[in-house]
Design a protein around this motif. Structure first.
Motif, PDB file in Angstrom:
ATOM      1  N   UNK A   1       0.815  -1.307   0.065  1.00  0.00           N
ATOM      2  CA  UNK A   1       0.164  -0.026   0.030  1.00  0.00           C
ATOM      3  C   UNK A   1       0.798   1.167  -0.078  1.00  0.00           C
ATOM      4  N   UNK A   2       0.404   2.379  -0.607  1.00  0.00           N
ATOM      5  CA  UNK A   2       1.366   3.389  -0.789  1.00  0.00           C
ATOM      6  C   UNK A   2       1.305   4.238   0.637  1.00  0.00           C
ATOM      7  N   UNK A   3       2.383   5.003   0.766  1.00  0.00           N
ATOM      8  CA  UNK A   3       2.808   5.929   2.065  1.00  0.00           C
ATOM      9  C   UNK A   3       2.395   7.231   1.533  1.00  0.00           C
ATOM     10  N   UNK A   4       2.392   8.091   2.362  1.00  0.00           N
ATOM     11  CA  UNK A   4       2.159   9.655   2.245  1.00  0.00           C
ATOM     12  C   UNK A   4       3.335  10.356   1.419  1.00  0.00           C
ATOM     13  N   UNK A   5       4.512   9.433   1.673  1.00  0.00           N
ATOM     14  CA  UNK A   5       5.635   9.700   0.987  1.00  0.00           C
ATOM     15  C   UNK A   5       5.756   9.470  -0.396  1.00  0.00           C
ATOM     16  N   UNK A 163      -7.831  -4.091  -0.640  1.00  0.00           N
ATOM     17  CA  UNK A 163      -6.632  -4.274  -0.181  1.00  0.00           C
ATOM     18  C   UNK A 163      -5.881  -5.334  -0.370  1.00  0.00           C
ATOM     19  N   UNK A 164      -6.378  -6.701  -0.878  1.00  0.00           N
ATOM     20  CA  UNK A 164      -5.669  -7.900  -0.833  1.00  0.00           C
ATOM     21  C   UNK A 164      -5.239  -7.761  -2.244  1.00  0.00           C
ATOM     22  N   UNK A 165      -5.968  -7.127  -3.126  1.00  0.00           N
ATOM     23  CA  UNK A 165      -5.664  -7.137  -4.613  1.00  0.00           C
ATOM     24  C   UNK A 165      -4.548  -6.102  -4.939  1.00  0.00           C
ATOM     25  N   UNK A 166      -4.010  -5.424  -3.958  1.00  0.00           N
ATOM     26  CA  UNK A 166      -2.688  -4.772  -4.146  1.00  0.00           C
ATOM     27  C   UNK A 166      -3.061  -2.968  -4.406  1.00  0.00           C
ATOM     28  N   UNK A 191      -6.829  -2.675   8.918  1.00  0.00           N
ATOM     29  CA  UNK A 191      -5.978  -3.105   7.693  1.00  0.00           C
ATOM     30  C   UNK A 191      -4.711  -2.013   8.141  1.00  0.00           C
ATOM     31  N   UNK A 192      -4.021  -2.187   9.052  1.00  0.00           N
ATOM     32  CA  UNK A 192      -3.017  -1.013   9.345  1.00  0.00           C
ATOM     33  C   UNK A 192      -1.875  -0.607   8.339  1.00  0.00           C
ATOM     34  N   UNK A 193      -1.856  -1.624   7.372  1.00  0.00           N
ATOM     35  CA  UNK A 193      -1.145  -0.813   6.333  1.00  0.00           C
ATOM     36  C   UNK A 193      -1.626  -0.348   5.180  1.00  0.00           C
ATOM     37  N   UNK A 194      -2.993  -0.260   5.172  1.00  0.00           N
ATOM     38  CA  UNK A 194      -3.665   0.476   4.309  1.00  0.00           C
ATOM     39  C   UNK A 194      -3.599   2.091   4.530  1.00  0.00           C
ATOM     40  N   UNK A 195      -3.453   2.901   3.414  1.00  0.00           N
ATOM     41  CA  UNK A 195      -3.609   4.160   3.516  1.00  0.00           C
ATOM     42  C   UNK A 195      -5.027   4.727   2.625  1.00  0.00           C
ATOM     43  N   UNK A 196      -5.543   5.566   3.045  1.00  0.00           N
ATOM     44  CA  UNK A 196      -6.922   6.034   2.436  1.00  0.00           C
ATOM     45  C   UNK A 196      -6.966   7.374   2.344  1.00  0.00           C
ATOM     46  N   UNK A 197      -8.049   7.846   1.447  1.00  0.00           N
ATOM     47  CA  UNK A 197      -8.590   9.165   1.786  1.00  0.00           C
ATOM     48  C   UNK A 197     -10.140   9.018   1.981  1.00  0.00           C
ATOM     49  N   UNK A 198     -10.647  10.015   2.609  1.00  0.00           N
ATOM     50  CA  UNK A 198     -12.115   9.859   2.883  1.00  0.00           C
ATOM     51  C   UNK A 198     -12.628  11.034   2.576  1.00  0.00           C
ATOM     52  N   UNK A 199     -13.836  11.013   1.694  1.00  0.00           N
ATOM     53  CA  UNK A 199     -14.133  11.955   0.792  1.00  0.00           C
ATOM     54  C   UNK A 199     -15.724  12.140   0.988  1.00  0.00           C
ATOM     55  N   UNK A 200     -16.362  13.309   1.406  1.00  0.00           N
ATOM     56  CA  UNK A 200     -17.742  13.446   1.972  1.00  0.00           C
ATOM     57  C   UNK A 200     -18.804  13.860   0.754  1.00  0.00           C
ATOM     58  N   UNK A 201     -20.018  13.537   0.812  1.00  0.00           N
ATOM     59  CA  UNK A 201     -20.798  14.083  -0.034  1.00  0.00           C
ATOM     60  C   UNK A 201     -21.621  15.142   0.605  1.00  0.00           C
TER      61      UNK A 201
END
Length: 319
Positions: A1-5, A163-166, A191-201
């Motif tokens: 999973x990608x990092x902020x870096x 997540x499992x699909x990469x 899913x501690x290795x997962x990075x995400x964004x959260x976007x609202x409606x």
């Protein structure tokens, strides 16, 4: 999973450009999706090449991130509407990530662009209301009758597959209520290795679709260290500035704003999009204003196609 870096390395000194509306681009290619309970995700089953090709067109137009065709997808929906087993439905969900990855690899192989980093794949997770097919993702009212645990149980199979699909990160988008956002943020910790964004409606310049203050929702989201960005999508471009104004005290370089509005047209569940008075180009025109407000991940949603992403990239002076 990608990092902020890794996101920062792609952005460099400028913003990260998202793609536009995948279903919009598929409809432009002649696919009839309106009214389909699986929307664009049905093509994962019937015409996966069309989805890969659409991803490629957005990459070729300048997108740094492509989102998977899984907004309205769910394991339960695949099993019910495609009459398939649990295992087959899980593999179909994962294929959304694989198709986007293949489009990225095709683009990288075909283009010797050393200035742009390798594009990212965002595994798309839509609101529970999208499954209900009654327009309630634009109100969030369903969350009142559901517990946090019930909402987590609904979203868990989709996120697990992505997540499992990469997927490089997960895009939890068009979320209309604080309660559903809270459930997603709790689930993300599984899913501690997962990075995400959260976007609202959002329904106006201050409030989520369920009426909660945008400020309250963003404050909740910023407690999660796994988020690379917080923001808003699929609203009119004209709402972005006032929404970001309301949360200006919370602006943070660690969690920049992500914004990807629709064209400004209005959606009617029965008649579709109402184009009267709309102005798609306003996304590119307004993007520099959003950049000054702290939005560094910028793109488009429904009714925004590859040509608009090209205009956006040019307007932000990204080569």
């Amino acid at each position: 999973m990608c990092s902020k870096e890794s996101i920062a390395s792609i952005r460099g000194a400028g913003p990260l450009i998202l793609d536009g509306g995948l279903a919009t681009e598929l409809e432009a290619q002649g696919f009839g999706l309106q009214g389909d309970p699986l929307w664009s995700s049905r093509l994962l089953h019937t015409n996966p090449q069309a989805i890969q090709d659409a991803h490629y067109r957005f990459l070729d137009s300048g997108a740094d991130v492509v989102s998977t065709a899984t907004y309205q997808a769910s394991i339960k929906g695949f099993m019910e509407h495609l009459d398939m087993s649990l295992e087959t439905a899980q593999e179909l969900m994962k294929s959304g990530v694989h198709l986007a990855q293949e489009a990225v690899q095709q683009f990288v192989t075909s283009n010797n662009d050393t200035e742009r980093g390798r594009p990212l794949v965002a595994g798309c997770v839509g609101a529970y209301g999208a499954f209900l097919l009654d327009g309630s993702e634009y109100s969030g009212g369903y969350a009142e009758a559901m517990s946090i645990e019930e909402l987590k149980a609904w979203h868990r199979p989709q996120i697990s597959c992505l997540v499992s699909a990469g997927a490089d990160l997960v895009a939890m988008e068009t979320i209309p209520s604080v309660k559903e956002a809270e459930a997603l943020l709790e689930l993300l910790r599984e899913f501690p290795s997962c990075k995400a964004w959260l976007s609202f409606s959002c329904k106006d310049g201050r409030s989520l679709c369920d009426g909660s203050p945008f400020l309250e929702a963003v404050r909740l989201a910023q407690r999660c260290s796994q988020l690379v960005a917080v923001g808003v999508n699929c609203c009119s471009p004209l709402l972005i500035r006032p929404l970001l104004d309301t949360v200006s005290p919370l602006r943070s370089p660690d969690q920049p704003w992500v914004v990807y509005p629709n064209s400004g047209e209005e959606w009617d569940r029965l008649s579709g999009w109402n184009a009267s008075g709309s102005k798609v180009s306003s996304i590119a025109e307004l993007s520099q204003e959003w950049l000054k407000q702290g939005a560094t991940i910028i793109g488009g949603c429904c009714r925004v196609g590859p040509t608009h992403i090209t205009e956006l990239r040019k307007r932000l002076l990204i080569k």
